[in-house]
Scaffold this active site. Structure first.
Site, PDB file in Angstrom:
ATOM      1  N   ASN A   9       0.869  -1.181   0.000  1.00  0.00           N
ATOM      2  CA  ASN A   9       0.000   0.000   0.000  1.00  0.00           C
ATOM      3  C   ASN A   9       0.901   1.226   0.000  1.00  0.00           C
ATOM      4  OD1 ASN A   9      -1.796   2.054   0.534  1.00  0.00           O
ATOM      5  ND2 ASN A   9      -2.225   1.433   2.653  1.00  0.00           N
ATOM      6  N   LYS A  11       0.115   4.276  -0.256  1.00  0.00           N
ATOM      7  CA  LYS A  11      -0.501   5.471   0.346  1.00  0.00           C
ATOM      8  C   LYS A  11      -0.270   6.692  -0.567  1.00  0.00           C
ATOM      9  CE  LYS A  11       0.253   3.346   4.769  1.00  0.00           C
ATOM     10  NZ  LYS A  11       0.166   3.460   6.218  1.00  0.00           N
ATOM     11  N   HIS A  94      -9.423   0.723   5.004  1.00  0.00           N
ATOM     12  CA  HIS A  94      -8.138   0.938   5.690  1.00  0.00           C
ATOM     13  C   HIS A  94      -8.378   1.862   6.894  1.00  0.00           C
ATOM     14  CE1 HIS A  94      -4.038   2.258   6.474  1.00  0.00           C
ATOM     15  NE2 HIS A  94      -3.650   1.173   5.825  1.00  0.00           N
ATOM     16  N   GLU A  96      -6.784   4.294   8.000  1.00  0.00           N
ATOM     17  CA  GLU A  96      -6.601   5.724   7.718  1.00  0.00           C
ATOM     18  C   GLU A  96      -7.855   6.301   7.067  1.00  0.00           C
ATOM     19  OE1 GLU A  96      -2.868   5.425   5.594  1.00  0.00           O
ATOM     20  OE2 GLU A  96      -1.908   4.787   7.452  1.00  0.00           O
ATOM     21  N   GLU A 166      -5.105  -5.485  10.600  1.00  0.00           N
ATOM     22  CA  GLU A 166      -4.119  -4.419  10.791  1.00  0.00           C
ATOM     23  C   GLU A 166      -4.398  -3.689  12.105  1.00  0.00           C
ATOM     24  OE1 GLU A 166      -2.216  -3.209   6.846  1.00  0.00           O
ATOM     25  OE2 GLU A 166      -3.885  -1.865   7.201  1.00  0.00           O
ATOM     26  N   GLY A 172       2.520   1.961  10.695  1.00  0.00           N
ATOM     27  CA  GLY A 172       3.439   3.086  10.535  1.00  0.00           C
ATOM     28  C   GLY A 172       4.169   3.472  11.809  1.00  0.00           C
ATOM     29  N   SER A 212       3.576  -2.433  10.217  1.00  0.00           N
ATOM     30  CA  SER A 212       5.040  -2.386  10.343  1.00  0.00           C
ATOM     31  C   SER A 212       5.728  -3.695   9.950  1.00  0.00           C
ATOM     32  CB  SER A 212       5.444  -1.958  11.762  1.00  0.00           C
ATOM     33  OG  SER A 212       4.965  -0.648  12.018  1.00  0.00           O
ATOM     34  N   GLY A 234       4.945   1.230   4.725  1.00  0.00           N
ATOM     35  CA  GLY A 234       6.256   1.861   4.588  1.00  0.00           C
ATOM     36  C   GLY A 234       7.294   1.054   3.819  1.00  0.00           C
TER      37      GLY A 234
END
Ligand code: PEP
Length: 248
Positions: A9, A11, A94, A96, A166, A172, A212, A234
């Site tokens: 992902n 982002k 997600h 976020e 998740e 993150g 992570s 990330g």
């Protein structure tokens, strides 16, 4: 036998130029991958990614979809628009999107239906916040996210969905859940799915871990019975890291 999937992902990272450079480097490095490899660039990079990936083993994913076919929904993207880029997967729900854009379980349920109707595989994300975990609410939070998102989804269709566990506190932050913890929680998710559908569905639904994930965590995570792959943030935008994760 469940499929192993490693999905990236991206982002809000990478212009089309950066996407081109990244994928031209990544494609030959993962051409012999033993698992399904997916990248989810921002919408503005879907065209360039689609052109580069068409002769590769990497599948293209989108980070969101709107449930309406068309209309006055400024800033949104429809299923038909995604189809024109040969998108195969769509990330839905997600954390976020849930927290910064107020996406509700009802929106997520509609998005899952839109994905299924248009032959996109939804990567449906669930996860508890640290506050919820510490208050002993993790199981009830996960159960309600799953029940609400799967409302009205048939037994045949639910098998096409990929779930991503998740934990919000691990996204993150560099604080990955221990492999045992992730394995146990995903086992609990399989129980929830079994209670809604049956054992056959719960044993066959693909469930990823996300939060992570790094080259040094993936091997142990993938050795766990309930974990079928990873949704990677990330580390998915660093070629060498993503390559190592794909080759767990
Ligand atoms: C994610 O955004 O889905 C994610 C898991 O991010 P990260 O790997 O950076 O924690």
């Amino acid at each position: 036998m469940r499929k192993n999937i490693i999905a990236g992902n991206w982002k809000m990272h990478f212009s089309s130029e950066e996407t081109k450079k990244f994928l031209n480097e990544l494609v030959p490095k993962v051409s012999d991958a033993k698992c399904e490899v997916v990248v989810c660039p921002p919408f503005t990079s879907l065209q360039v990614a689609s052109d580069i990936l068409k002769n590769s083993n990497i599948k293209l994913g989108a980070q969101n979809i709107h449930f309406e076919e068309k209309g006055a929904f400024t800033g949104e993207i429809s299923a038909d628009m995604l189809k024109s880029f040969n998108v195969s997967y769509v990330i839905v729900g997600h954390s976020e999107r849930r927290s910064y854009f107020n996406e509700t379980d009802e929106d997520i349920n509609k998005k899952i239906f839109t994905c299924l109707k248009n032959d996109f595989v939804p990567i449906f994300c669930v996860g508890e916040t640290l506050e919820e975990r510490e208050a002993g609410k993790m199981k009830s939070v996960l159960e309600s996210q799953i029940k609400n998102a799967f409302l009205g989804v048939s037994k045949e269709d639910v098998k096409k969905i990929v779930v991503a566990y998740e934990p919000v506190w691990a996204i993150g932050t560099g604080k990955t859940a221990t492999s045992e913890d992730a394995n146990n929680v995903i086992g609990f998710i399989r129980n929830v799915v079994e209670n809604i559908y049956d054992k056959e569905v719960s044993e066959n639904i693909v469930i990823l871990y996300g939060g992570s994930v790094k080259p040094n965590t993936i091997k142990e995570q993938m050795s766990m019975e309930n974990i079928d792959g990873a949704l990677v943030g990330g580390a998915s935008i660093v070629v060498s890291d993503f390559e190592s994760i794909v080759k767990f």
